[in-house]
Design an enzyme around this catalytic site. Structure first.
Site, PDB file in Angstrom:
ATOM      1  CD  GLU A 106     -14.007 115.058 -24.149  1.00 35.03           C
ATOM      2  OE1 GLU A 106     -15.232 114.927 -24.029  1.00 35.03           O
ATOM      3  OE2 GLU A 106     -13.360 115.952 -23.565  1.00 35.03           O
ATOM      4  CB  CYS A 107      -9.837 117.305 -28.987  1.00 35.02           C
ATOM      5  SG  CYS A 107      -9.257 118.523 -30.198  1.00 35.02           S
ATOM      6  N   GLY A 108      -7.340 116.119 -28.596  1.00 37.52           N
ATOM      7  CA  GLY A 108      -5.947 115.700 -28.484  1.00 37.52           C
ATOM      8  C   GLY A 108      -5.807 114.295 -27.949  1.00 37.52           C
TER       9      GLY A 108
END
Length: 436
Positions: free
Chosen positions: A327-329
């Site tokens: 997720e994201c990073g």
């Protein structure tokens, strides 16, 4: 019976978090049990709440969560003496289109739970106009009740007197005024406050804020303004499906964010979670059947992650036979490369072809509704997932098969579709709930 109160303001940056932490710690120091919540999707504040109260805090979100889920989450305050919900942005600020149970506005939570609102007002550059703003917020929505006001960043005793008189004329209680020159602040970075677990002195900072606020605010009167509250039955509990039975979760300064209610939901469903640190060059537990890389700040540690070959090789080996999701990073680290703010490209794990860059920062912020085109851990193709996206990275390349069709809160299709390749999947949004 607990007493409930919402801390809100006309806008962001007025001092909601500082006041929430100070009140929570001051009441705790008096022997009261205080349970905090965060209205909206901000993922940093709950850890500060936990540092102030000693109790885990979770997000409650009217756009992404149904009423039963919110009732389940706030039910943890049933044994507390005081329940505080810290708002986000301004009191009525949400998105244009209604979500599952509201627009994401703090006012939704205040009305839903019947808790009065304590407003933090910054009257800088104002006097009587501050009372007009407070009166407008009080009268804007019939189902939202105002408890009173705390003034923040007051310039002088004369300034305070002018504002207090105006608020008294409007029939609005003032519980205290915090002088401008003595403002307590917490360290910040580009996604908001530096996270609580990264601050060795967080306890002393909160203690200082509690002393400061207790000196200038009538915290007994604030407590009396809270509403007696009886938690409602929570129904079927959290609407959370774990991604596997045994979950290897990346957890360190580069992978520091996953919504607390998600982890609680996974464990409540019987999943086992083992953590590992990519920054320490660790690999996922070989006994796990899925690996999850949360968001965080990989851009601040890109050089270390690129150099940690044991982590990268171990994750690649894991992904040969079992699902890995970021997720994201975490999504960025699953990609081929990440370019940092200085323009230096760092090789990532290469499980996906994603290339991202912080050299030219651009903010991506908002709710996301994704319809999965293919399965991801814990969710089948066709599932509708609600989440939130907040990052400053730019997509240089996203060559893999899209994972989902993703819309923002207005219904517009966005380019951050997520990716899938083999056993690897990733999204830029942080998952909050699945539509059922």
């Amino acid at each position: 019976m607990p007493a409930g109160l919402v801390i809100s303001a006309p806008a962001s940056g007025v001092g909601k978090t500082t006041l929430t932490l100070a009140l929570a710690r001051a009441w705790r120091d008096r022997g009261l049990q205080v349970q905090c919540f965060k209205s909206g999707p901000d993922y940093i504040d709950p850890a500060f709440h936990a540092a102030a109260t000693g109790l885990a805090s979770v997000n409650i979100d009217s756009w992404a969560m149904d009423r039963a889920t919110i009732a389940h989450l706030v039910g943890r305050g049933a044994d507390a003496d005081v329940v505080l919900a810290e708002g986000s942005m301004g009191l009525f600020d949400g998105v244009a289109a209604c979500g599952v149970s509201g627009t994401g506005a703090t006012a939704d939570i205040a009305e839903m739970l019947g808790w009065p609102v304590l407003l933090v007002i910054d009257p800088s550059g104002q006097a009587q106009t501050a009372a007009a703003i407070a009166a407008g917020l009080r009268d804007y929505r019939a189902g939202v009740r105002l408890a009173g006001v705390v003034l923040n960043r007051v310039a002088s005793p004369r300034h305070e007197d002018l504002v207090r008189r105006a608020l008294a004329d409007a029939g609005i209680a003032v519980f205290g005024a915090l002088p401008r020159h003595a403002e307590i602040s917490l360290p910040k970075r580009h996604l908001g406050l530096v996270q609580a677990e990264e601050q060795a002195e967080i306890g002393s900072l909160i203690d200082e804020a509690a002393r400061f606020v207790s000196t200038h605010v009538d915290i007994d009167a604030v407590l009396r303004s809270a509403a007696a509250w009886s938690p409602q039955p929570a129904g079927n509990g959290l609407n959370v499906t774990p991604p596997g039975q045994r979950i290897a979760l990346a957890r360190d300064a580069a992978f520091s964010f996953v919504y607390p209610h998600m982890l609680e939901g996974w464990r409540a469903a019987g999943a086992e979670i083992s953590t590992f640190s990519p920054l320490a060059d660790e690999t996922p537990d070989a006994r796990a059947d899925v690996c999850w890389l949360p968001g965080g700040y990989p851009e601040l540690h890109a050089g270390t992650l690129a150099a940690n070959t044991r982590f990268r090789d171990g994750l690649r080996a894991f992904a040969e036979t079992r699902p890995v999701h970021g997720e994201c990073g975490g999504y960025m680290v699953l990609g081929a490369g990440l370019t940092d703010a200085d323009g230096v490209r760092h090789e990532m794990t290469g499980l996906l072809g994603l290339e991202t860059s912080f050299a030219k920062r651009r903010m991506h912020l908002g709710y996301r509704l994704a319809e999965l085109a293919a399965p991801m851990p814990g969710h089948q193709a066709g599932a509708r997932l609600r989440g939130h996206e907040f990052h400053y990275s730019t997509i240089v390349a996203q060559p893999d098969t899209p994972l989902a069709v993703v819309h923002d809160a207005t219904g517009a299709v966005i380019a951050e579709t997520g990716s899938r390749r083999g056993h690897a999947t990733g999204t830029f949004f942080h998952l909050i709930a699945e539509d059922r």
